[in-house]
Design a protein around this motif. Structure first.
Motif, short mmCIF file in Angstrom:
data_model
loop_
_atom_site.label_atom_id
_atom_site.label_comp_id
_atom_site.label_asym_id
_atom_site.label_seq_id
_atom_site.Cartn_x
_atom_site.Cartn_y
_atom_site.Cartn_z
N ALA A 85 0.82 -1.22 0.00
CA ALA A 85 0.00 0.00 0.00
C ALA A 85 0.85 1.26 0.00
CB ALA A 85 -0.91 0.00 1.22
N GLY A 359 14.26 10.96 8.54
CA GLY A 359 13.00 10.73 7.84
C GLY A 359 13.17 11.07 6.37
N SER A 367 10.50 10.69 -0.58
CA SER A 367 9.44 9.82 -1.12
C SER A 367 9.94 8.44 -1.53
CB SER A 367 8.68 10.47 -2.28
OG SER A 367 9.37 10.33 -3.49
N TRP A 368 11.12 8.07 -1.03
CA TRP A 368 11.63 6.72 -1.29
C TRP A 368 12.14 6.10 0.02
CZ3 TRP A 368 10.93 4.53 -5.96
CH2 TRP A 368 10.76 5.35 -7.07
N MET A 369 12.15 4.77 0.06
CA MET A 369 12.78 4.08 1.21
C MET A 369 14.24 4.47 1.30
SD MET A 369 11.09 0.25 1.14
CE MET A 369 11.27 -0.14 -0.59
C1 LIG Z 1 1.82 5.81 -1.56
C2 LIG Z 1 3.30 5.67 -1.35
C3 LIG Z 1 4.08 5.13 -2.34
C4 LIG Z 1 5.45 4.96 -2.13
N1 LIG Z 1 6.17 4.29 -3.08
C5 LIG Z 1 7.47 4.00 -2.83
C6 LIG Z 1 8.17 3.11 -3.67
O1 LIG Z 1 7.63 2.57 -4.66
N2 LIG Z 1 9.47 2.84 -3.35
C7 LIG Z 1 10.10 3.38 -2.29
O2 LIG Z 1 11.28 3.09 -2.05
N3 LIG Z 1 9.44 4.20 -1.44
C8 LIG Z 1 8.14 4.52 -1.69
N4 LIG Z 1 7.43 5.30 -0.82
C9 LIG Z 1 8.16 6.07 0.22
C10 LIG Z 1 8.54 5.29 1.45
O3 LIG Z 1 7.49 4.49 1.89
C11 LIG Z 1 8.90 6.32 2.53
O4 LIG Z 1 9.83 7.28 2.01
C12 LIG Z 1 9.54 5.71 3.78
O5 LIG Z 1 8.90 4.52 4.13
C13 LIG Z 1 9.46 6.74 4.90
O6 LIG Z 1 10.07 6.23 6.06
P1 LIG Z 1 10.23 7.16 7.34
O7 LIG Z 1 10.87 6.32 8.36
O8 LIG Z 1 10.86 8.43 6.95
O9 LIG Z 1 8.74 7.56 7.76
P2 LIG Z 1 7.52 6.63 8.19
O10 LIG Z 1 7.52 5.37 7.43
O11 LIG Z 1 6.31 7.50 8.10
O12 LIG Z 1 7.83 6.27 9.71
C14 LIG Z 1 7.51 7.12 10.77
C15 LIG Z 1 7.02 6.28 11.93
O13 LIG Z 1 6.75 7.14 13.03
C16 LIG Z 1 5.60 6.68 13.71
N5 LIG Z 1 5.05 7.81 14.47
C17 LIG Z 1 4.37 8.88 14.02
N6 LIG Z 1 4.05 9.70 15.04
C18 LIG Z 1 4.57 9.15 16.16
C19 LIG Z 1 4.60 9.53 17.53
N7 LIG Z 1 4.00 10.65 17.98
N8 LIG Z 1 5.23 8.73 18.43
C20 LIG Z 1 5.83 7.57 18.01
N9 LIG Z 1 5.81 7.17 16.72
C21 LIG Z 1 5.21 7.95 15.81
C22 LIG Z 1 4.70 6.19 12.58
O14 LIG Z 1 3.74 5.30 13.08
C23 LIG Z 1 5.71 5.55 11.64
O15 LIG Z 1 5.88 4.18 11.91
C24 LIG Z 1 6.06 5.45 -0.96
C25 LIG Z 1 5.26 6.00 0.04
C26 LIG Z 1 3.90 6.12 -0.13
C27 LIG Z 1 3.05 6.66 0.97
#
Ligand SMILES: Cc1cc2nc3c(=O)[nH]c(=O)nc-3n(C[C@H](O)[C@H](O)[C@H](O)COP(=O)(O)OP(=O)(O)OC[C@H]3O[C@@H](n4cnc5c(N)ncnc54)[C@H](O)[C@@H]3O)c2cc1C
Length: 392
Positions: A85, A359, A367-369
């Motif tokens: 998703a 982040g 917008s990427w992993m």
């Molecule tokens: C629709 C969509 C398509 C995508 N497609 C791709 C793709 O094809 N390939 C790719 O590589 N990447 C893709 N991405 C991007 C990728 O998913 C993200 O860039 C990456 O997962 C972000 O990781 P993060 O750790 O920065 O943030 P997040 O994954 O948002 O992690 C933040 C965490 O903090 C937690 N949190 C929030 N508030 C609090 C709080 N107050 N206290 C404690 N915990 C909290 C959340 O629950 C979450 O688990 C996509 C994203 C989306 C939404």
């Protein structure tokens, strides 16, 4: 601290914050010092994983009951099929994503098929086409550079955050949303909610690995610098949504199409079950921006009905094969409020006392992993440097 300071987002804290005995004993610093990580998405997990290897005493506070944040594999379909998703595709030059996929021994499979015809709209009519023309049409939604070699993790991309979390074991605390950060010059205290009780935890360093939309909801006392508070306050997120239509079988294969298309509303249409065992199919649509926001205004039933109606152009057999549909609109996910950051600033990255920021929104690959991992590793280096400076 007065009682008012414990009021957060409508939650009236009837209790006084307590440091649980479990945490109190953990405050005895280990080799590298005690690090609290807020957020168990890939940015927070990779930081915790690498700091743990370096013998820092890490605790990840994750609001949800699962790791991974925006890496989310939906598994509640029949016949064992699943669909991503959030993060779905791994480009071949995303070296950090591929490094950790390999480190955890996760198998990769192609995201796009090389067999069968793709579909696209030409003057409103469905046209069967080859890979090159499909890729060019899809460029309107996103650049598909070297997409011939893009991959996905066999079994679902959430196996990557699950692998990190599996290595960290009880160091990841689920269901613990952080509500307050109190940075001082050399230490930091966070307050989080666990089973409706507020608890406090002290550390030498704090990693904020949550989107700024989430940080904006926390009380920060004393406040960070004006530039940082402004970066947090003005952070915006792009909207993106997915709708999943489960079918009794992958009927499209009967007529030589592979289930991938580019449709109305710049929607990418994927056969998510490509490469999966089982007979059920999942056709997934992916819309962004205003199209996603509009979809988000609809009820769940209407999102599915509208999507099925649009998909009929490409898949006239869909009604007869429909099992069920469901949607994921990221703007309504309470733990992110959007799909990815649509702006960033250098002030966002800069440390504040012993608080460090990670982040996807604070990386060169937003917008990427890959961006999430890159930012988490940057913070590991920043903490190592800060530790060395303090010891000197
Ligand atoms: C629709 C969509 C398509 C995508 N497609 C791709 C793709 O094809 N390939 C790719 O590589 N990447 C893709 N991405 C991007 C990728 O998913 C993200 O860039 C990456 O997962 C972000 O990781 P993060 O750790 O920065 O943030 P997040 O994954 O948002 O992690 C933040 C965490 O903090 C937690 N949190 C929030 N508030 C609090 C709080 N107050 N206290 C404690 N915990 C909290 C959340 O629950 C979450 O688990 C996509 C994203 C989306 C939404």
């Amino acid at each position: 601290m007065n009682r008012r300071q414990f009021i957060y987002s409508g939650l009236v804290a009837a209790s006084t914050a307590v440091v649980s005995p479990r945490f109190a004993s953990a405050q005895v610093s280990s080799g590298g010092g005690r690090v609290i990580v807020i957020g168990g998405g890939l940015a927070g997990l990779v930081a915790a994983y690498e700091l743990n290897k370096l013998r820092y005493d890490v605790t990840v506070l994750e609001a949800q009951e699962r790791p991974g944040g925006r890496v989310l594999t939906v598994r509640d379909f029949g016949d064992g099929v699943y669909a991503d998703a959030g993060a779905a595709r791994i480009p071949s030059d995303h070296d950090l994503t591929l490094k950790y996929v390999n480190e955890f021994g996760l198998p990769l499979i192609p995201f796009y098929p090389t067999q069968g015809k793709f579909m696209r709209l030409a003057n409103g009519m469905v046209e069967q086409t080859d890979w090159d023309k499909f890729r060019d049409a899809t460029r309107f939604a996103m650049g598909l550079g070297d997409a011939d070699h893009w991959q996905k993790i066999k079994g679902g991309n959430d196996l990557l955050p699950k692998a990190f979390a599996g290595r960290l074991k009880e160091k990841v605390r689920y269901g613990t949303p952080v509500v307050k950060i109190e940075p001082t010059q050399n230490r930091v205290t966070v307050t989080f909610r666990e089973r409706d009780k507020l608890q406090a935890l002290d550390g030498d360093f704090l990693v904020s690995a949550v989107p700024f939309t989430m940080l904006a909801k926390m009380e920060i006392s004393p406040a960070f610098s004006a530039a940082k508070m402004e970066a947090i306050r003005t952070a915006g997120m792009t909207s993106a949504s997915r709708v999943f239509i489960e079918t009794k079988r992958r009927f499209w294969l009967d007529r030589g199409v592979n289930g991938f298309a580019f449709g109305d509303d710049f929607a990418e249409i994927w056969n998510s079950t490509f490469g999966e065992p089982g007979t059920h199919g999942i056709v997934q649509t992916y819309v962004r921006g205003g199209y996603s926001a509009a979809l988000g205004q609809l009820s769940e039933t209407d999102r599915v009905a509208t999507t099925v109606a649009k998909l009929k152009k490409f898949f006239p057999e869909i009604d007869a094969n429909l099992v069920k549909g469901r949607s994921k609109c990221w703007s309504e996910d309470p733990w992110v409020l959007g799909a990815w950051a649509n702006n960033g600033s250098s002030a966002g990255q800069r440390r504040e006392a012993n608080v460090f920021f990670a982040g996807e929104h604070l990386s060169n690959h937003g917008s990427w992993m890959q961006g999430a991992l890159e930012s988490g590793l940057r913070v590991v280096n920043e903490i190592k440097t800060a530790r060395q400076a303090a010891a000197a």
